[in-house]
Design an enzyme around this catalytic site. Sequence first.
Site, PDB file in Angstrom:
ATOM      1  N   TYR A 105     -11.167   1.932  10.535  1.00 46.65           N
ATOM      2  CA  TYR A 105     -12.369   2.426   9.842  1.00 46.65           C
ATOM      3  C   TYR A 105     -12.834   1.505   8.724  1.00 46.65           C
ATOM      4  O   TYR A 105     -13.811   1.812   8.035  1.00 46.65           O
ATOM      5  CB  TYR A 105     -12.141   3.839   9.291  1.00 46.65           C
ATOM      6  CG  TYR A 105     -10.881   4.035   8.482  1.00 46.65           C
ATOM      7  CD1 TYR A 105     -10.784   3.579   7.181  1.00 46.65           C
ATOM      8  CD2 TYR A 105      -9.788   4.697   9.030  1.00 46.65           C
ATOM      9  CE1 TYR A 105      -9.631   3.762   6.438  1.00 46.65           C
ATOM     10  CE2 TYR A 105      -8.631   4.891   8.310  1.00 46.65           C
ATOM     11  CZ  TYR A 105      -8.553   4.422   7.006  1.00 46.65           C
ATOM     12  OH  TYR A 105      -7.408   4.600   6.276  1.00 46.65           O
ATOM     13  N   LYS A 106     -12.175   0.377   8.550  1.00 47.45           N
ATOM     14  CA  LYS A 106     -12.610  -0.579   7.527  1.00 47.45           C
ATOM     15  C   LYS A 106     -13.558  -1.593   8.162  1.00 47.45           C
ATOM     16  O   LYS A 106     -14.701  -1.268   8.472  1.00 47.45           O
ATOM     17  CB  LYS A 106     -11.391  -1.239   6.881  1.00 47.45           C
ATOM     18  CG  LYS A 106     -10.421  -0.257   6.219  1.00 47.45           C
ATOM     19  CD  LYS A 106      -9.257  -0.984   5.567  1.00 47.45           C
ATOM     20  CE  LYS A 106      -8.150  -0.036   5.123  1.00 47.45           C
ATOM     21  NZ  LYS A 106      -8.561   0.931   4.099  1.00 47.45           N
ATOM     22  N   PHE A 147       0.851  -1.184   0.000  1.00 47.91           N
ATOM     23  CA  PHE A 147       0.000   0.000   0.000  1.00 47.91           C
ATOM     24  C   PHE A 147       0.892   1.241   0.000  1.00 47.91           C
ATOM     25  O   PHE A 147       1.829   1.327   0.803  1.00 47.91           O
ATOM     26  CB  PHE A 147      -0.934   0.016   1.204  1.00 47.91           C
ATOM     27  CG  PHE A 147      -2.001   1.065   1.085  1.00 47.91           C
ATOM     28  CD1 PHE A 147      -3.042   0.904   0.194  1.00 47.91           C
ATOM     29  CD2 PHE A 147      -1.936   2.233   1.823  1.00 47.91           C
ATOM     30  CE1 PHE A 147      -4.019   1.878   0.055  1.00 47.91           C
ATOM     31  CE2 PHE A 147      -2.912   3.213   1.686  1.00 47.91           C
ATOM     32  CZ  PHE A 147      -3.952   3.035   0.794  1.00 47.91           C
ATOM     33  N   ASP A 154       1.430  -4.567   8.918  1.00 48.15           N
ATOM     34  CA  ASP A 154       0.302  -3.661   8.724  1.00 48.15           C
ATOM     35  C   ASP A 154      -0.947  -4.528   8.608  1.00 48.15           C
ATOM     36  O   ASP A 154      -1.071  -5.333   7.680  1.00 48.15           O
ATOM     37  CB  ASP A 154       0.504  -2.813   7.456  1.00 48.15           C
ATOM     38  CG  ASP A 154      -0.603  -1.785   7.260  1.00 48.15           C
ATOM     39  OD1 ASP A 154      -1.710  -1.980   7.805  1.00 48.15           O
ATOM     40  OD2 ASP A 154      -0.380  -0.809   6.527  1.00 48.15           O
ATOM     41  N   ARG A 172     -12.748  -3.908  -7.181  1.00 47.91           N
ATOM     42  CA  ARG A 172     -12.552  -4.505  -5.860  1.00 47.91           C
ATOM     43  C   ARG A 172     -13.868  -4.490  -5.090  1.00 47.91           C
ATOM     44  O   ARG A 172     -14.522  -3.455  -4.968  1.00 47.91           O
ATOM     45  CB  ARG A 172     -11.482  -3.718  -5.090  1.00 47.91           C
ATOM     46  CG  ARG A 172     -11.048  -4.366  -3.799  1.00 47.91           C
ATOM     47  CD  ARG A 172      -9.935  -3.578  -3.136  1.00 47.91           C
ATOM     48  NE  ARG A 172     -10.399  -2.292  -2.632  1.00 47.91           N
ATOM     49  CZ  ARG A 172      -9.763  -1.576  -1.696  1.00 47.91           C
ATOM     50  NH1 ARG A 172      -8.636  -2.020  -1.190  1.00 47.91           N
ATOM     51  NH2 ARG A 172     -10.243  -0.414  -1.291  1.00 47.91           N
TER      52      ARG A 172
END
Length: 404
Positions: A218-219, A123, A193, A363
């Site tokens: 927040y996911k 990422f 991560d 996605r």
Amino acid sequence: MTLEDARLLDATDPLAGYRNRFALPDGVIYLDGNSLGALPKATPAALADVATRQWGERLIRSWNEGWIDAPQRIGAKIAPLIGAAADEVIIGDTTSTHLFKALVAALRSTPNRHTVLSEAGNFPTDLHIAEGAVACVPGARLKVVAREDLADALDDDVAVLLLTHVHYKTSDRFDMAAWTTRAHDVGAMMLWDLSHSIGAVPIDLNGANADLAVGCTYKYLNGGPGAPAFLYVANRWQDALASPLSGWMGHAAPFAFEDAYRPAPGMKRWLAGTPAMLSTAALETALDLWVDIDQHAVAKKSAALFDILAAAGDALGLACVSPRDPAKRGSHISFRHSHAYELTQALIARGVVGDFRDPDILRLGLTPLYLSHEDVWRAGEIVRETIESERWRDPVYAQRLAVT
């Protein structure tokens, strides 16, 4: 799979009851919880309480009525979700900030080693932050190699192996225990991560003997946009490592108002600035949903939802770039399409909200707490209809938005 098959799975789903604890818009099948989780129904009332009572009425007294201890208290609530002890996790700041702190601290603790090793295509923020972190430590460098070359690149100059457990684009998952062992075998520290893992797949940091970990909330945890991130530091490292951001809240005695910095013991030393209490309260409310949830039930349902969309993609000839083996992936599925951006926008217009990842990836997130098997089956049907009808060719869907 038929619609009836999907409904039968829903009838015996042990997680089905959690759907009613989220505010889900009518007419929307939300397949982007891997980017921003849905709103828990309890969150607005919790935010209102912080704003009107805790802030509005109690004012500064609220710092002694639960605010000041929130980073540790909420960190302890995250700990069971990542296989950590309660005193090994703290929340606050952002994933990027925690990543910077962990990398610089690890590099400074191993002056005879100079390399942060990571994966090409990780990422972007992880690599960007790593660039900045090595620039703060004389002699340090960032080495980025292809996934298949990571094992060969692990040598006795590597101070930290930085890997994202579940890949943000493909959903590929590293074997946490195996890669942690590989890092340790050459004397390196292991930093994970967990942003696309927590709340999606079972995690056991202590079982893997990991050193450090960071992640967002927040996911899949549904903490809200910009919710505070978490940092894990294994107990064996807590006295040896020092945060490079020596802020007031990380001081051993902040209200002694000393000029010189003395780090607090344990995880508190990783705090920097004042906790953001509105977003912190939203996160704590969301985490309270997870108290009795079986992570293996989450993984089992995720695998079933994946299979439904994978079958739909296969029938359309879409190239699935996510691993078929559930032990080797996270909880999203990605398809390659030459006009993936336009397809994503066309699906959103029809109520199936996923996202696009450059250059050609559609996605779709599979969040087991609030998605039903029927939802995902219907989403597969809408994908089929959108592709077969070529609705995505409408020029309106080619207009690029700032956030994709």
